[in-house]
Design an enzyme around this catalytic site. Structure first.
Site, PDB file in Angstrom:
ATOM      1  CG  HIS A  10       3.420 -33.352  44.054  1.00  0.00           C
ATOM      2  ND1 HIS A  10       3.728 -32.860  42.812  1.00  0.00           N
ATOM      3  CD2 HIS A  10       2.201 -33.933  43.924  1.00  0.00           C
ATOM      4  CE1 HIS A  10       2.720 -33.102  41.970  1.00  0.00           C
ATOM      5  NE2 HIS A  10       1.781 -33.759  42.631  1.00  0.00           N
ATOM      6  CB  THR A  11       7.754 -35.946  49.223  1.00  0.00           C
ATOM      7  OG1 THR A  11       7.096 -37.192  48.992  1.00  0.00           O
ATOM      8  CG2 THR A  11       6.903 -35.100  50.145  1.00  0.00           C
ATOM      9  CG  ASP A  12       8.724 -38.479  43.594  1.00  0.00           C
ATOM     10  OD1 ASP A  12       8.313 -37.308  43.424  1.00  0.00           O
ATOM     11  OD2 ASP A  12       8.468 -39.413  42.796  1.00  0.00           O
TER      12      ASP A  12
ATOM     13  N   GLY B  78      -3.931 -44.295  32.541  1.00  0.00           N
ATOM     14  CA  GLY B  78      -4.476 -42.949  32.741  1.00  0.00           C
ATOM     15  C   GLY B  78      -5.162 -42.739  34.082  1.00  0.00           C
ATOM     16  CB  ALA B  79      -6.282 -44.933  36.728  1.00  0.00           C
TER      17      ALA B  79
ATOM     18  CG  LEU C  98      -3.893 -46.691  39.760  1.00  0.00           C
ATOM     19  CD1 LEU C  98      -4.931 -47.794  39.647  1.00  0.00           C
ATOM     20  CD2 LEU C  98      -3.627 -46.365  41.239  1.00  0.00           C
TER      21      LEU C  98
ATOM     22  CB  SER D 112      -0.190 -47.796  33.397  1.00  0.00           C
ATOM     23  OG  SER D 112       0.031 -48.082  32.107  1.00  0.00           O
TER      24      SER D 112
ATOM     25  CG  ASP E 228       5.296 -43.186  39.953  1.00  0.00           C
ATOM     26  OD1 ASP E 228       5.019 -43.017  41.149  1.00  0.00           O
ATOM     27  OD2 ASP E 228       4.943 -42.398  39.057  1.00  0.00           O
TER      28      ASP E 228
ATOM     29  CE1 TYR F  50       4.419 -35.115  39.484  1.00  0.00           C
ATOM     30  CE2 TYR F  50       6.183 -34.262  38.101  1.00  0.00           C
ATOM     31  CZ  TYR F  50       5.751 -35.100  39.107  1.00  0.00           C
ATOM     32  OH  TYR F  50       6.651 -35.922  39.760  1.00  0.00           O
TER      33      TYR F  50
HETATM   34  C1  GLA Z   1       3.557 -38.840  39.791  1.00  0.00           C
HETATM   35  C2  GLA Z   1       5.068 -38.931  39.551  1.00  0.00           C
HETATM   36  C3  GLA Z   1       5.797 -39.325  40.829  1.00  0.00           C
HETATM   37  C4  GLA Z   1       5.391 -38.444  42.006  1.00  0.00           C
HETATM   38  C5  GLA Z   1       3.869 -38.332  42.096  1.00  0.00           C
HETATM   39  C6  GLA Z   1       3.429 -37.336  43.130  1.00  0.00           C
HETATM   40  O1  GLA Z   1       3.064 -40.123  40.079  1.00  0.00           O
HETATM   41  O2  GLA Z   1       5.344 -39.873  38.537  1.00  0.00           O
HETATM   42  O3  GLA Z   1       7.190 -39.278  40.614  1.00  0.00           O
HETATM   43  O4  GLA Z   1       5.989 -37.192  41.917  1.00  0.00           O
HETATM   44  O5  GLA Z   1       3.287 -37.961  40.871  1.00  0.00           O
HETATM   45  O6  GLA Z   1       3.769 -37.776  44.396  1.00  0.00           O
END
Ligand code: GLA
Length: 393
Positions: A37-39, A126-127, A129, A131, A176, A225
């Site tokens: 949650h830093t991006d 949905g994991a 990761l 996708s 991501d 989120y």
């Molecule tokens: C999800 C979001 C990312 C990031 C993470 C938390 O994966 O797609 O942009 O904010 O949560 O670090």
């Protein structure tokens, strides 16, 4: 980049469209080692692309249509024109990622040709990761290559993020997409999410990643989120800052008692997480895995106590793995939170003990069923292996 069976994709393409595919584009999912949650706060993250990919076989069309079939969604097909306004598709929601990236590319001036596309992947959906980021990067790579429109990996990541934010309706940051585009085999990628500068950080020999899916449903992900994101923005606004990147821990601490407690906690997680991420990148570079393990555990506690995004089952899973590794592994929840996966970066020889501990204890203690996902840090979509021109093209 390890693979789905490319032959299946190429053969199915021919069966579906009665002609050969001319390119195959692949993009990986990701696991985040630290920097959560830093991006979207313009901060630092340290993810790795993993050896699970979404792939697109493609051939250009003479007309202005995009035709796509998704093998993993019951072979559902969609077809739309490049010249009509793009609309969300409630019947085939997977196609919103395609429509979203097409819209973002066109709006940015890329001249796309029509295309036939066949999509198939093995990133567990949905994991947590990524996708969806893998799908976006594979599609952008395929569509721009077919149209002979050069694009940088950075721009591709930005347009993928834009598609999610503006078309799919998820307010994610850039982590991501950028690591799916730029990851390097054997390396984690330190990203400064403000400047988009990146630095590859090798994972030392003898260390391996084990991802464990918690089996905890990720139901609240979108609403919680977006709420976290708003809270971070409110905290930044309290300091008159554009983002939390412009606020220091000292400033935050001196605002204790003035800033609403929940906003204080959220900002405390983000600012301390940025520091931890930089410390973790240095520790990984130096092979100082003891420090890495400590910093990753601090990160997990911060996500649990300050950011409030873990769940009791996830906390249990983290403690089972950390204990099985006798504190010698970096272990924490990874991704957006409220379920999803835990990452363990451990000595290769310790992996069997970690796996055995999860099998023996997790389900009995939580009632949830874990899935073990061993992973290797892999090349991104814009590495050479991300795009193949096929014979006969
Ligand atoms: C999800 C979001 C990312 C990031 C993470 C938390 O994966 O797609 O942009 O904010 O949560 O670090």
């Amino acid at each position: 980049m390890p693979d789905i069976d490319s032959h299946i994709l190429v053969e199915q393409f021919e069966a579906q469209y009665q002609r050969p595919a001319s390119i195959l584009a692949r993009a990986p999912g990701r696991v985040n080692l630290i920097g959560e949650h830093t991006d979207y706060n313009d901060g630092f993250v340290l993810p790795a692309a993993i050896d699970y990919v979404n792939a697109v076989a493609a051939a250009p069309r003479e007309d202005r249509l995009i035709c796509a079939t998704a093998l993993d969604f019951q072979g559902q097909s969609v077809r739309f024109s490049l010249d009509q306004p793009m609309e969300n598709d409630p019947v085939s929601p997977w196609s919103d990622y395609l429509r979203g990236v097409v819209q973002a590319l066109l709006a940015d001036g890329y001249r796309l040709c029509g295309a036939d596309l066949l999509i198939h992947g093995n990133v567990p959906p949905g994991a947590g990761l990524s996708s969806s980021a893998a799908l976006e990067m594979a599609l952008i790579r395929a569509l721009t290559a077919l149209s002979e429109e050069p694009i940088t990996s950075e721009r591709a990541a930005q347009l993928g993020q834009q598609a999610e934010n503006q078309f799919v309706g998820c307010n994610c940051g850039i982590m991501d997409q950028l690591v799916s585009a730029q990851g390097r085999a054997g390396n984690a990628l330190l990203i400064d999410c403000r400047s988009l500068e990146t630095r590859s950080v090798p994972i030392p020999d003898g260390w391996a990643m084990l991802i464990v899916e918690s089996g905890v449903s990720r139901g609240l992900v979108d609403s919680e989120y977006n709420l976290r994101r708003e809270q971070c923005e409110s905290a930044a606004a309290f300091f008159g800052a554009e983002s939390l990147r412009d606020v220091t821990l000292e400033q935050l601490v001196s605002a204790h008692g003035k800033l609403e407690p929940v906003l204080f906690q959220r900002a405390h997680h983000v600012l301390s997480e940025n520091e931890r991420t930089l410390r973790a990148a240095d520790a990984l570079r130096d092979g100082d895995m003891a420090t890495l393990a400590t910093v990753m555990m601090e990160s997990h506690r911060s996500m649990r106590d300050d950011f409030d995004i873990t769940t009791p089952a996830i906390d249990t899973l983290v403690s089972i793995l950390a204990r099985a590794a006798r504190g010698q592994a970096g272990v924490r929840m990874t991704g957006g939170g409220f379920g999803g996966c835990v990452i363990a970066l451990a000595r290769e020889e310790d992996l069997p003990a970690l796996e055995a501990a999860v099998e023996a204890e997790y389900s009995a203690r939580t009632g949830c069923k874990a899935r073990l996902i061993p992973a290797k840090a892999s090349d991104g979509a814009f590495a050479e292996a991300g795009l193949a021109w096929l014979d006969g093209a």
